[in-house]
Scaffold this active site. Sequence first.
Site, mmCIF file in Angstrom:
data_model
loop_
_atom_site.group_PDB
_atom_site.id
_atom_site.type_symbol
_atom_site.label_atom_id
_atom_site.label_comp_id
_atom_site.label_asym_id
_atom_site.label_seq_id
_atom_site.Cartn_x
_atom_site.Cartn_y
_atom_site.Cartn_z
ATOM 1 N N GLU A 228 0.820 -1.211 0.000
ATOM 2 C CA GLU A 228 0.000 0.000 0.000
ATOM 3 C C GLU A 228 0.854 1.261 0.000
ATOM 4 O OE1 GLU A 228 -3.059 0.112 -0.579
ATOM 5 O OE2 GLU A 228 -3.882 -1.853 -0.037
ATOM 6 N N ARG A 232 0.477 3.748 -3.271
ATOM 7 C CA ARG A 232 -0.173 5.032 -2.998
ATOM 8 C C ARG A 232 0.838 6.158 -2.826
ATOM 9 N NH1 ARG A 232 -5.802 3.817 0.254
ATOM 10 N NH2 ARG A 232 -5.779 1.559 0.064
ATOM 11 N N ASP A 361 -4.155 -10.339 -8.406
ATOM 12 C CA ASP A 361 -4.487 -9.388 -9.469
ATOM 13 C C ASP A 361 -3.348 -8.589 -10.103
ATOM 14 O OD1 ASP A 361 -4.230 -7.975 -7.095
ATOM 15 O OD2 ASP A 361 -6.245 -7.155 -7.095
ATOM 16 N N GLU A 493 -12.296 -0.617 -10.260
ATOM 17 C CA GLU A 493 -11.813 -1.561 -11.277
ATOM 18 C C GLU A 493 -12.718 -1.675 -12.502
ATOM 19 O OE1 GLU A 493 -9.739 -2.122 -7.603
ATOM 20 O OE2 GLU A 493 -11.910 -2.298 -7.985
ATOM 21 N N THR A 579 -1.065 0.525 -10.330
ATOM 22 C CA THR A 579 -2.334 -0.090 -9.924
ATOM 23 C C THR A 579 -3.170 0.823 -9.038
ATOM 24 O OG1 THR A 579 -3.265 -2.242 -9.292
ATOM 25 C CG2 THR A 579 -1.612 -1.273 -7.809
#
Length: 603
Positions: A228, A232, A361, A493, A579
Amino acid sequence: AAAAAVLPITLPGVSASGMGLRLSQKFVFLLFISGLVTLCFGALFFLPDSVRLKALSRRPSVSYEARTAGRAREERSRARAEPGGRARDHHDHHDAAARADRDAGFSGQSRDAFDYGKLKKCLFKPPLGSDGGQPSDPQARERRDKVKEMMKFAWENYRRYAWGKNELRPLTRNGHIGNMFGGLRGASIVDSLDTLYIMGLTQEFEEAKEWVENNLDLNSNGEASLFEVNIRYVGGLLSAYYLTGAEVFKKKVVELGEKLLPAFNTPTGIPRGVINLGSGTSWSWGWASAGSSILAEFGTLHLEFVHLTELSGNPVFTEKVMNIRKVLNKIEKPHGLYPNFLSPVSGNWVQHHVSIGGLGDSFYEYLIKSYLMSDKTDEEAKKMYYSAMDAIEANLVQKSPGGLTYIAEWRGGILDHKMGHLACFSGGMVGIGADDGELTKRQHYLDLAAEITHTCHESYSPTKLGPEAFRFDAGAEATATRLSDRYYILRPEVIESYMYMWRLTHDPKYRQWGWEAVEALEHHCRVEAGFSGIRDVYATTVSHDNMQQSFFLSETLKYLYLLFSDDDLLSLEDWVFNTEAHPLPIIRRNCPPEREDAEEAPE
């Protein structure tokens, strides 16, 4: 003389036995001291990278130029000249030079070497397009303006009620910190930087930039998710730098990247999932099977770490992620599939659970995007991606009784006929990978991308918002059959796939589907002080979860804005999205001559 040789030596007032005891004590004492010294020096090499490098850098300093002189500099520059997988061919050659850089602490000189002006000159199109991506179609322009208003509304409420915290709780009008970022603050600020910039919200962007410069404290202690923080914070700061050239973003992101390196200190080099940014200690998630690392976490570092090497000049970032590939290529894949859990100690799979949704993913997403970001030179990434696609199609892609194409999950050879909202990114992924597949399969990939995106759209009913997971068994068709799967937390998504499919096909249905999502967000998720997720997408009476996720600002609203913009706003010819939807520029080693000679960089 012969007799003296066997007689004990004595001193006045000291017995022979007493002298023997003292000699024994001295021997034990010296043995203890030598053992202690050995232990201290040995322990140095088990310290986290950040601590060890600081200790080693206290030796007499050597200039960067001296360290990189001769063959080592030659080999490293040759390796950098070939991005992605091809750089691995020179791994052994530049290893010694890389170690020398790390041992010397790798301070600021090399960071100044990055040529931002050249980067911008090598872009085919201005980052913000010829007119900020303003569409000529009046309806698209009106809808884009609406998305911008939603972003402004979400931002103003975050600023008013949660400034400096990680996320906004819009119902209670206060901030949320959480424990995912290890003491870091301002996740919504860093995640929003590029969205504010591309939307032309200049004042809001400047106040966000000022907060980063003055208040983003990277010296924090706590349990941080490597994944994360990377997608981010590292992704957000990288994109802010590449869009604006502001040095504060570059300085912060390289400093943060260095704090993540100790997570890779494992026997295999596969990083653990949790790291203390202050101490450098790392460990695996408590819920992860047998202390394993997660495919979607250690597999979603490549784009950002390659760019950290670009900005810092330090090859260690790229080396770390290239080693992950090395480990993955060594181990056997069941039916060509990549299970979600891998031991960072043994380098073996822990469970045979395969998912294109949560836990797996973005690993696949980063394979094709690594190839694209390398200006299509990273042949290793390309091979890994299309091999994985072959295995996914052979084992996981299914057709429901109602004709919907979906990607099931795989548990030790048994299919679980469900698809998560997180897996709905795959429509866009398969779409952007279509052009570089085998010539005979390119249209097939585009068709598969459209089918997956259609399935995910079908899950968006009756509220036009989709559940966290939906199933295709017991008569269900893209429907959440469990109460625990019915929530929607402002996820991006499905909209992400709409955006990619619009850009690839210009089929107007994708813009229409996107507008349905805008109306649903406004009707069900907009509250007086921001946007909130909802607990049940099938309920007639809405129950909000009181959380405005930072990815709503970074991804959901950005993808909607791009969907209604012209294609030259963050053109896919120049940019790859991480992502978390942070745009990173394609790395061109050979800038086209007409771009090299351009007098001015595009604005």
